[in-house]
Design a protein around this motif. Sequence first.
Motif, PDB file in Angstrom:
ATOM      1  N   ASP A   8       0.857  -1.172   0.000  1.00  0.00           N
ATOM      2  CA  ASP A   8       0.000   0.000   0.000  1.00  0.00           C
ATOM      3  C   ASP A   8       0.906   1.238   0.000  1.00  0.00           C
ATOM      4  O   ASP A   8       2.068   1.162   0.409  1.00  0.00           O
ATOM      5  N   ILE A   9       0.381   2.381  -0.418  1.00  0.00           N
ATOM      6  CA  ILE A   9       1.200   3.598  -0.448  1.00  0.00           C
ATOM      7  C   ILE A   9       0.906   4.493   0.757  1.00  0.00           C
ATOM      8  O   ILE A   9       1.783   4.732   1.595  1.00  0.00           O
ATOM      9  N   ASP A  10      -0.319   4.977   0.864  1.00  0.00           N
ATOM     10  CA  ASP A  10      -0.653   6.001   1.866  1.00  0.00           C
ATOM     11  C   ASP A  10      -0.764   5.407   3.264  1.00  0.00           C
ATOM     12  O   ASP A  10      -1.514   4.463   3.485  1.00  0.00           O
ATOM     13  N   GLY A  11       0.005   5.972   4.186  1.00  0.00           N
ATOM     14  CA  GLY A  11       0.026   5.484   5.553  1.00  0.00           C
ATOM     15  C   GLY A  11       0.943   4.293   5.736  1.00  0.00           C
ATOM     16  O   GLY A  11       1.077   3.771   6.843  1.00  0.00           O
ATOM     17  N   THR A  12       1.558   3.849   4.646  1.00  0.00           N
ATOM     18  CA  THR A  12       2.470   2.711   4.679  1.00  0.00           C
ATOM     19  C   THR A  12       3.837   3.174   4.182  1.00  0.00           C
ATOM     20  O   THR A  12       4.777   3.251   4.957  1.00  0.00           O
ATOM     21  N   VAL A  13       3.926   3.517   2.908  1.00  0.00           N
ATOM     22  CA  VAL A  13       5.159   4.091   2.361  1.00  0.00           C
ATOM     23  C   VAL A  13       5.248   5.569   2.769  1.00  0.00           C
ATOM     24  O   VAL A  13       6.329   6.073   3.071  1.00  0.00           O
ATOM     25  N   THR A  14       4.110   6.231   2.765  1.00  0.00           N
ATOM     26  CA  THR A  14       4.084   7.617   3.265  1.00  0.00           C
ATOM     27  C   THR A  14       3.806   7.593   4.759  1.00  0.00           C
ATOM     28  O   THR A  14       3.273   6.619   5.292  1.00  0.00           O
ATOM     29  N   ARG A  15       4.148   8.661   5.414  1.00  0.00           N
ATOM     30  CA  ARG A  15       3.842   8.765   6.843  1.00  0.00           C
ATOM     31  C   ARG A  15       2.320   8.804   7.026  1.00  0.00           C
ATOM     32  O   ARG A  15       1.618   9.454   6.254  1.00  0.00           O
ATOM     33  N   PRO A  16       1.818   8.142   8.054  1.00  0.00           N
ATOM     34  CA  PRO A  16       0.367   8.103   8.250  1.00  0.00           C
ATOM     35  C   PRO A  16      -0.240   9.442   8.663  1.00  0.00           C
ATOM     36  O   PRO A  16      -1.450   9.603   8.611  1.00  0.00           O
ATOM     37  N   ASP A  17       0.589  10.402   9.017  1.00  0.00           N
ATOM     38  CA  ASP A  17       0.068  11.722   9.403  1.00  0.00           C
ATOM     39  C   ASP A  17       0.143  12.736   8.266  1.00  0.00           C
ATOM     40  O   ASP A  17      -0.030  13.933   8.487  1.00  0.00           O
ATOM     41  N   ALA A  18       0.344  12.285   7.037  1.00  0.00           N
ATOM     42  CA  ALA A  18       0.515  13.193   5.900  1.00  0.00           C
ATOM     43  C   ALA A  18      -0.666  14.137   5.702  1.00  0.00           C
ATOM     44  O   ALA A  18      -0.499  15.285   5.278  1.00  0.00           O
ATOM     45  N   ILE A  19      -1.858  13.690   6.032  1.00  0.00           N
ATOM     46  CA  ILE A  19      -3.055  14.510   5.824  1.00  0.00           C
ATOM     47  C   ILE A  19      -3.294  15.501   6.963  1.00  0.00           C
ATOM     48  O   ILE A  19      -4.028  16.477   6.812  1.00  0.00           O
ATOM     49  N   VAL A  20      -2.672  15.276   8.106  1.00  0.00           N
ATOM     50  CA  VAL A  20      -2.950  16.085   9.299  1.00  0.00           C
ATOM     51  C   VAL A  20      -2.768  17.592   9.070  1.00  0.00           C
ATOM     52  O   VAL A  20      -3.650  18.377   9.438  1.00  0.00           O
ATOM     53  N   PRO A  21      -1.680  18.054   8.458  1.00  0.00           N
ATOM     54  CA  PRO A  21      -1.546  19.502   8.242  1.00  0.00           C
ATOM     55  C   PRO A  21      -2.673  20.106   7.400  1.00  0.00           C
ATOM     56  O   PRO A  21      -3.096  21.240   7.639  1.00  0.00           O
ATOM     57  N   THR A  32      -3.112  15.800  15.899  1.00  0.00           N
ATOM     58  CA  THR A  32      -1.889  15.035  15.676  1.00  0.00           C
ATOM     59  C   THR A  32      -2.326  13.644  15.234  1.00  0.00           C
ATOM     60  O   THR A  32      -3.524  13.311  15.290  1.00  0.00           O
ATOM     61  N   LEU A  33      -1.390  12.816  14.847  1.00  0.00           N
ATOM     62  CA  LEU A  33      -1.727  11.451  14.440  1.00  0.00           C
ATOM     63  C   LEU A  33      -2.472  10.714  15.554  1.00  0.00           C
ATOM     64  O   LEU A  33      -3.395   9.948  15.288  1.00  0.00           O
ATOM     65  N   ASP A  34      -2.108  10.961  16.794  1.00  0.00           N
ATOM     66  CA  ASP A  34      -2.767  10.276  17.922  1.00  0.00           C
ATOM     67  C   ASP A  34      -4.261  10.568  18.017  1.00  0.00           C
ATOM     68  O   ASP A  34      -5.002   9.808  18.631  1.00  0.00           O
ATOM     69  N   ASP A  35      -4.713  11.663  17.416  1.00  0.00           N
ATOM     70  CA  ASP A  35      -6.136  12.009  17.419  1.00  0.00           C
ATOM     71  C   ASP A  35      -6.927  11.242  16.369  1.00  0.00           C
ATOM     72  O   ASP A  35      -8.156  11.242  16.394  1.00  0.00           O
ATOM     73  N   ILE A  36      -6.235  10.615  15.446  1.00  0.00           N
ATOM     74  CA  ILE A  36      -6.905   9.924  14.342  1.00  0.00           C
ATOM     75  C   ILE A  36      -7.106   8.464  14.742  1.00  0.00           C
ATOM     76  O   ILE A  36      -6.263   7.615  14.513  1.00  0.00           O
ATOM     77  N   TYR A  37      -8.230   8.201  15.349  1.00  0.00           N
ATOM     78  CA  TYR A  37      -8.551   6.884  15.891  1.00  0.00           C
ATOM     79  C   TYR A  37      -9.475   6.084  14.974  1.00  0.00           C
ATOM     80  O   TYR A  37      -9.843   4.959  15.292  1.00  0.00           O
TER      81      TYR A  37
END
Length: 191
Positions: A8-21, A32-37
């Motif tokens: 997989d690409i998103d959240g696997t090869v890319t950082r899983p917090d890429a969408i956060v900003p 933050t990533l910790d908020d994405i449950y």
Amino acid sequence: MRMKFGIDIDGTVTRPDAIVPFLNEDFGLSLTLDDIYDYDLSILVDIPKEQFSEWWLEKEPLVYERSPLAKDAKRVLKKWEKHHDLYYISARSIHLLEKTQEWFTKNDLPFHKIELVDTHDKVIFSKKYELDIFFEDKHDNAVRIHEQLSIPVILFNTPYNQDSVPKGVIRVNSWAEAEGWVDKWLEKQNA
């Protein structure tokens, strides 16, 4: 023995917090990533799913263009590319193939095939390419691929994929940890 790795690409090869900003900027949040449950991000921004889908369609190309690599992903993938075939299977929309290939080139990432399937159901494509192992961040994808194909699935641990997993789904916290597990697995396959 040359193996076929499904990735997989998103959240696997890319950082899983890429969408956060993007979420923080456009919705006035401080996540933050910790908020994405939950994988469903519309829950976090408290807007109807249809409205979130419209926002996502507009932002999707920019998010993918700016997505940072996960730590050690490039090093590990370059190592594996020498001995195995790397098939990237992503739920991204097919119209983003050129942008995706540009991102791979810009980041100097190896690939044998990039398949954008516009769905989270990756089982069909995993069967099509006769994959030997899969790397994923979405819990239900990981479980489904393992259960239907009886192949190991490496699940990159995130706050949004904490449900229990069957024995053949292996949780890892990093690409370095995935590399260690895969090296041992490959030794057993080649014995």
